[in-house]
Design an enzyme around this catalytic site. Structure first.
Site, PDB file in Angstrom:
ATOM      1  N   ASP A  25       0.882  -1.073  -0.098  1.00 36.14           N
ATOM      2  CA  ASP A  25      -0.195   0.039  -0.254  1.00 36.14           C
ATOM      3  C   ASP A  25       0.872   1.395   0.061  1.00 36.14           C
ATOM      4  O   ASP A  25       2.008   1.221   0.245  1.00 36.14           O
ATOM      5  CB  ASP A  25      -0.998   0.013   1.137  1.00 36.14           C
ATOM      6  CG  ASP A  25      -0.320  -0.507   2.516  1.00 36.14           C
ATOM      7  OD1 ASP A  25       0.993  -0.513   2.610  1.00 36.14           O
ATOM      8  OD2 ASP A  25      -0.918  -0.772   3.345  1.00 36.14           O
ATOM      9  N   ASP A  70      -6.983  -1.808  14.345  1.00 39.18           N
ATOM     10  CA  ASP A  70      -8.478  -1.979  14.005  1.00 39.18           C
ATOM     11  C   ASP A  70      -8.523  -3.273  13.203  1.00 39.18           C
ATOM     12  O   ASP A  70      -9.339  -3.723  12.783  1.00 39.18           O
ATOM     13  CB  ASP A  70      -8.851  -0.954  13.048  1.00 39.18           C
ATOM     14  CG  ASP A  70      -8.482  -0.737  11.717  1.00 39.18           C
ATOM     15  OD1 ASP A  70      -7.469  -1.497  11.410  1.00 39.18           O
ATOM     16  OD2 ASP A  70      -8.874   0.171  11.054  1.00 39.18           O
ATOM     17  N   HIS A  89      -6.696  -4.536  10.612  1.00 42.96           N
ATOM     18  CA  HIS A  89      -6.592  -4.530   9.193  1.00 42.96           C
ATOM     19  C   HIS A  89      -5.257  -5.103   8.591  1.00 42.96           C
ATOM     20  O   HIS A  89      -4.460  -5.295   9.460  1.00 42.96           O
ATOM     21  CB  HIS A  89      -6.461  -3.007   8.542  1.00 42.96           C
ATOM     22  CG  HIS A  89      -5.429  -2.135   8.696  1.00 42.96           C
ATOM     23  ND1 HIS A  89      -5.498  -0.743   8.940  1.00 42.96           N
ATOM     24  CD2 HIS A  89      -4.176  -2.405   9.434  1.00 42.96           C
ATOM     25  CE1 HIS A  89      -4.472  -0.270   9.415  1.00 42.96           C
ATOM     26  NE2 HIS A  89      -3.428  -1.114   9.486  1.00 42.96           N
ATOM     27  N   GLU A 142      -9.412  -1.638   5.737  1.00 43.36           N
ATOM     28  CA  GLU A 142     -10.210  -1.286   6.937  1.00 43.36           C
ATOM     29  C   GLU A 142     -11.436  -2.302   7.216  1.00 43.36           C
ATOM     30  O   GLU A 142     -11.891  -2.934   6.181  1.00 43.36           O
ATOM     31  CB  GLU A 142     -10.460   0.130   6.898  1.00 43.36           C
ATOM     32  CG  GLU A 142      -9.372   0.990   6.586  1.00 43.36           C
ATOM     33  CD  GLU A 142      -8.414   1.144   8.090  1.00 43.36           C
ATOM     34  OE1 GLU A 142      -8.210   0.066   8.420  1.00 43.36           O
ATOM     35  OE2 GLU A 142      -8.121   2.170   7.961  1.00 43.36           O
TER      36      GLU A 142
HETATM   37  C1  F6R Z   1       1.532  -1.302   6.065  1.00 37.90           C
HETATM   38  C2  F6R Z   1       0.412  -1.931   6.267  1.00 37.90           C
HETATM   39  C3  F6R Z   1      -0.358  -2.157   7.608  1.00 37.90           C
HETATM   40  C4  F6R Z   1       0.635  -2.163   8.893  1.00 37.90           C
HETATM   41  C5  F6R Z   1      -0.400  -2.267  10.083  1.00 37.90           C
HETATM   42  C6  F6R Z   1       0.651  -2.322  11.289  1.00 37.90           C
HETATM   43  O1  F6R Z   1       2.233  -1.352   4.855  1.00 37.90           O
HETATM   44  O2  F6R Z   1       0.197  -2.385   5.587  1.00 37.90           O
HETATM   45  O3  F6R Z   1      -1.261  -2.655   7.467  1.00 37.90           O
HETATM   46  O4  F6R Z   1       1.103  -3.421   8.746  1.00 37.90           O
HETATM   47  O5  F6R Z   1      -1.070  -0.945   9.892  1.00 37.90           O
HETATM   48  O6  F6R Z   1       1.310  -1.220  11.414  1.00 37.90           O
HETATM   49  P1  F6R Z   1       2.488  -1.115  12.454  1.00 37.90           P
HETATM   50  O7  F6R Z   1       3.471  -2.278  11.738  1.00 37.90           O
HETATM   51  O8  F6R Z   1       3.082   0.122  12.529  1.00 37.90           O
HETATM   52  O9  F6R Z   1       2.064  -1.533  13.758  1.00 37.90           O
END
Ligand code: F6R
Length: 264
Positions: A67, A138, A140, A145
């Site tokens: 992403d 959350d 994801h 989301e």
């Molecule tokens: C990032 C992504 C997100 C993160 C998730 C956890 O490319 O796709 O899904 O993996 O938000 O983020 P952290 O590791 O910062 O807790």
């Protein structure tokens, strides 16, 4: 599903690096699916170290990121392209032309076409051999989301209040966090040949338990990993602290070591 529980973040990162390095050594032309965020930083540090000190060779590897924030230029220090360059790509011998991150500046009218082409590029490269995933507060995966279709494809998505709040730690304030992103869909992710899911810290414990042991639901898109036949989850003790089957996962991990086979 393999669930490996490690003592701490460092061990999680090293075990994850073992999985990626094994693939890169066995299949130098492999296609890696990559994530950003705090969770995989240790994995990337370890891969850079293995490249520098042990000659781990990425010269024929291709990567696709999950992403990118919509609206951020590649040179923005919080763009995911910038994150990948600084945390991994600049430290290894990968060809930049073989690294793909969605373009956060693609004009609105071209978004659909861009997303279709991103998926086509993945297919043309032979599909993703292993997809690294973190889990959002959350629930994801990528920026899928709550409420995202479990068959969703790469597209423009809106970010939840919680994601904006969680990710504001990287920006000066909440207001600066982009409200949209381009993200691979859950369906896109499930097409990867293997998934490598990482999580660290007690803050993630509840959502990790929901993802691994809860019902499969679009309210926690990470729960969709239960539908994939080849998933390795590597989490530290904090992130594992709400799992009800932890004793069994530890038993299975010991059995793996004895048998010498992965027990998915
Ligand atoms: C990032 C992504 C997100 C993160 C998730 C956890 O490319 O796709 O899904 O993996 O938000 O983020 P952290 O590791 O910062 O807790």
């Amino acid at each position: 599903m393999r669930v490996l529980i490690t003592k701490n973040y460092e061990e999680m990162s090293k075990k994850a690096a073992d999985v990626v390095a094994e693939l890169v050594n066995r299949m130098p032309k492999c296609v890696l699916g990559l994530a950003t965020g705090s969770t995989p930083e240790g994995l990337y540090r370890e891969l850079v170290r293995r490249h520098r000190e042990e000659g781990l060779d990425f010269s024929m590897t291709t990567t696709f990121n999950l992403d990118e924030y919509y609206g951020l230029d590649v040179n923005h220090p919080q763009s995911y392209r910038y994150f990948m360059d600084t945390n991994l790509f600049n430290g290894i011998n990968i060809e930049k032309k073989n690294t793909f991150v969605p373009d956060g500046k693609v004009p609105v009218k071209d978004i659909d076409m861009f997303c279709k082409e991103y998926e086509q590029k993945i297919k043309k490269a032979g599909g993703i051999d292993i997809q690294v995933l973190g889990i959002g507060g959350d629930g994801h995966i990528a920026f899928n989301e709550p409420g995202s279709s479990l068959t969703s494809r790469t597209r423009l998505v809106a970010l939840t209040e919680q994601t904006i709040k969680d990710n504001s730690r990287f920006f000066k304030s909440d207001k600066e966090v982009p409200r949209y992103a381009l993200s691979m869909g859950v369906g896109t992710i499930l097409e990867a040949k293997e998934l490598l899911v990482l999580a660290t810290g007690e803050k993630k414990a509840e959502v990790v338990a929901k993802a691994i042991e809860g019902p499969i639901t679009s309210s926690i898109t990470a729960s969709a990993i239960q539908m994939h036949p080849k998933v390795t989850v590597i989490i530290d003790e904090g992130a594992a602290s709400r799992l009800s089957m932890a004793v069994f996962y530890r038993f299975a991990a010991e059995a793996e070591a004895k048998i010498g086979l992965k027990l998915f």
